[in-house]
Write a protein that holds these residues in place. Structure first.
Motif, PDB file in Angstrom:
ATOM      1  N   ASP A 166       0.819  -1.205   0.000  1.00 25.41           N
ATOM      2  CA  ASP A 166       0.000   0.000   0.000  1.00 25.41           C
ATOM      3  C   ASP A 166       0.858   1.262   0.000  1.00 25.41           C
ATOM      4  OD1 ASP A 166       1.041  -0.291   2.512  1.00 25.41           O
ATOM      5  OD2 ASP A 166      -0.777   0.305   3.565  1.00 25.41           O
ATOM      6  N   GLY A 194     -10.948   0.387  -2.874  1.00 26.80           N
ATOM      7  CA  GLY A 194      -9.752  -0.154  -3.496  1.00 26.80           C
ATOM      8  C   GLY A 194     -10.052  -1.447  -4.225  1.00 26.80           C
ATOM      9  N   HIS A 195      -9.341  -1.652  -5.340  1.00 31.65           N
ATOM     10  CA  HIS A 195      -9.550  -2.854  -6.164  1.00 31.65           C
ATOM     11  C   HIS A 195      -8.190  -3.404  -6.598  1.00 31.65           C
ATOM     12  CE1 HIS A 195     -13.915  -1.931  -6.724  1.00 31.65           C
ATOM     13  NE2 HIS A 195     -13.462  -0.691  -6.577  1.00 31.65           N
ATOM     14  N   THR A 196      -8.116  -4.711  -6.783  1.00 30.14           N
ATOM     15  CA  THR A 196      -6.891  -5.360  -7.237  1.00 30.14           C
ATOM     16  C   THR A 196      -7.198  -6.227  -8.448  1.00 30.14           C
ATOM     17  OG1 THR A 196      -7.154  -7.360  -5.891  1.00 30.14           O
ATOM     18  CG2 THR A 196      -6.106  -5.454  -4.843  1.00 30.14           C
ATOM     19  N   ASN A 210      -5.506 -10.280  -1.304  1.00 32.89           N
ATOM     20  CA  ASN A 210      -5.999  -9.120  -2.055  1.00 32.89           C
ATOM     21  C   ASN A 210      -7.090  -8.367  -1.294  1.00 32.89           C
ATOM     22  OD1 ASN A 210      -4.310  -9.351  -4.294  1.00 32.89           O
ATOM     23  ND2 ASN A 210      -5.688 -10.783  -5.339  1.00 32.89           N
ATOM     24  N   SER A 214      -6.433  -4.441  -0.968  1.00 38.96           N
ATOM     25  CA  SER A 214      -7.348  -3.447  -1.526  1.00 38.96           C
ATOM     26  C   SER A 214      -7.843  -2.498  -0.441  1.00 38.96           C
ATOM     27  CB  SER A 214      -8.536  -4.140  -2.207  1.00 38.96           C
ATOM     28  OG  SER A 214      -9.274  -4.928  -1.283  1.00 38.96           O
ATOM     29  N   ASN A 215      -8.095  -3.030   0.748  1.00 40.97           N
ATOM     30  CA  ASN A 215      -8.547  -2.178   1.840  1.00 40.97           C
ATOM     31  C   ASN A 215      -7.421  -1.251   2.321  1.00 40.97           C
ATOM     32  OD1 ASN A 215     -10.854  -1.733   3.866  1.00 40.97           O
ATOM     33  ND2 ASN A 215      -9.108  -2.079   5.208  1.00 40.97           N
ATOM     34  N   ARG A 217      -4.920  -0.132   0.531  1.00 36.30           N
ATOM     35  CA  ARG A 217      -4.678   0.895  -0.476  1.00 36.30           C
ATOM     36  C   ARG A 217      -5.768   1.971  -0.442  1.00 36.30           C
ATOM     37  NH1 ARG A 217      -2.426  -2.395  -5.851  1.00 36.30           N
ATOM     38  NH2 ARG A 217      -0.313  -2.732  -5.011  1.00 36.30           N
ATOM     39  N   GLY A 240     -12.629  -2.171   0.628  1.00 39.44           N
ATOM     40  CA  GLY A 240     -11.790  -2.908  -0.308  1.00 39.44           C
ATOM     41  C   GLY A 240     -12.575  -4.043  -0.930  1.00 39.44           C
ATOM     42  N   ALA A 242     -11.069  -6.276  -3.256  1.00 34.04           N
ATOM     43  CA  ALA A 242     -10.149  -7.283  -3.785  1.00 34.04           C
ATOM     44  C   ALA A 242     -10.284  -7.360  -5.307  1.00 34.04           C
ATOM     45  CB  ALA A 242     -10.389  -8.631  -3.113  1.00 34.04           C
ATOM     46  N   ASP A 243     -10.465  -8.573  -5.844  1.00 33.17           N
ATOM     47  CA  ASP A 243     -10.592  -8.739  -7.297  1.00 33.17           C
ATOM     48  C   ASP A 243     -12.026  -9.109  -7.683  1.00 33.17           C
ATOM     49  OD1 ASP A 243     -10.576 -11.198  -6.079  1.00 33.17           O
ATOM     50  OD2 ASP A 243      -9.358 -12.185  -7.611  1.00 33.17           O
ATOM     51  N   ARG A 258      -6.258  -2.897 -11.091  1.00 32.64           N
ATOM     52  CA  ARG A 258      -5.688  -2.353  -9.852  1.00 32.64           C
ATOM     53  C   ARG A 258      -5.984  -0.859  -9.854  1.00 32.64           C
ATOM     54  NH1 ARG A 258      -1.010  -5.486 -11.719  1.00 32.64           N
ATOM     55  NH2 ARG A 258       0.057  -3.511 -12.152  1.00 32.64           N
TER      56      ARG A 258
END
Length: 308
Positions: A166, A194-196, A210, A214-215, A217, A240, A242-243, A258
């Motif tokens: 992050d 946030g996303h990955t 992830n 994501s959280n 970031r 977040g 994730a994906d 991302r």
């Protein structure tokens, strides 16, 4: 028998055919064609001198089907031109009520003008900075049901965060701190997500994954916005994903997934997040939702045993 002098001459009348012209119908057709052609070139000229935001708005208008524009892009039910109402004359139930609720959740024309103004101000601020100007291609603005969404996209050549962490990149930090004062001037509340991509960590989902990335970031972006002058009281949600939420028409491992999403929330959406609707004890689920529930078998209560 008549004499030769009494014979009358035989007169043969031949009708002369005159090929007249076809009238002025072709002139009307030609005039209509020339008018349409002139209007076409006028539209092309207007598009060539219009700004990028105007062209994007025109493209969005013509790419949205009428039925999607009426229902907000998510219509389930019949495709009848006249939507049906519910069992009561006030149409508080049924297809008509669903369309009315979707229309109420869509941004109004006033909201659209407001968000377009916000977008233009952000773009002007970025354009003034030579370093941030290079990041314009990694930003996307679009209007959703929740409000104005600002997406900050990642690339392999210019990632927004250090790989797998992050740690905010310097240009990402500068971008967030440039946006912060502009968001702070708005009365609307903000949502950060946030996303990955789908590339997993070595430990899978059992350890740091992830979901945490994501959280983290999203929270790192929150800290940079606050450092840039954003009022923490206007922040409503940090999450977040994730994906789990990929961009349309992208591969799961595409680095563009991302990303950080900032959403300037509509007031009614912010109110719905703060006060989610709760079904009362007498409320009933729709039939299709009730059928989807699985009735769990009841376990027998353990019998009491006599102490030895």
């Amino acid at each position: 028998m008549s004499k030769g002098g009494d014979k009358r001459p035989i007169v043969i009348r031949r009708k002369k055919v005159v090929h007249a012209h076809h009238g002025g119908a072709w002139k009307i057709a030609l005039a209509d064609f020339m008018t349409a052609l002139m209007a076409f070139f006028l539209v092309l000229w207007l598009l060539s001198v219009s700004s990028e935001e105007t062209r994007r708005g025109v493209a969005e208008y013509f790419s949205t089907p009428l039925i999607s524009a009426i229902t907000g892009g998510d219509r389930s039910g019949s495709t009848s031109a006249i939507p049906g109402g519910g069992p009561d004359p006030t149409h508080s139930d049924g297809e008509r009520a669903m369309i009315d609720s979707l229309q109420r959740s869509r941004p109004s024309s006033q909201d659209r003008r407001f968000f377009m103004n916000v977008q233009e101000r952000i773009e002007r601020a970025i354009e003034r900075d030579p370093e941030l100007r290079q990041l314009r291609s990694q930003m996307r603005f679009d209007l959703t049901r929740e409000g104005l969404r600002i997406q900050l996209l990642d690339t392999d050549q210019r990632p927004m965060f250090e790989l797998g962490s992050d740690q905010v990149a310097p240009y990402m930090r500068s971008l967030l701190r440039t946006i912060a004062p502009l968001l702070n001037e708005l009365p609307n509340e903000l949502s950060i997500s946030g996303h990955t991509d789908s590339v997993p960590y070595a430990g899978g989902y059992s350890g740091y994954s992830n979901w945490e990335l994501s959280n983290d970031r999203a929270n790192a972006s929150r800290r940079e916005l606050i450092a840039g002058g954003f009022d923490p009281g206007q922040l409503l949600r940090v999450s977040g994903f994730a994906d789990r939420v990929m961009l349309p028409e992208t591969e799961p491992t595409d680095p563009i997934n991302r990303r950080i999403e900032l959403v300037v929330l509509l007031p009614e959406i912010a109110e719905a997040i703060r006060n989610p609707a709760i079904m009362g004890p007498g409320a009933s689920l729709p039939d299709d939702a009730a059928e989807a529930l699985i009735e769990l078998p009841q376990q027998d209560e353990p019998q009491a045993q006599d102490p030895e």
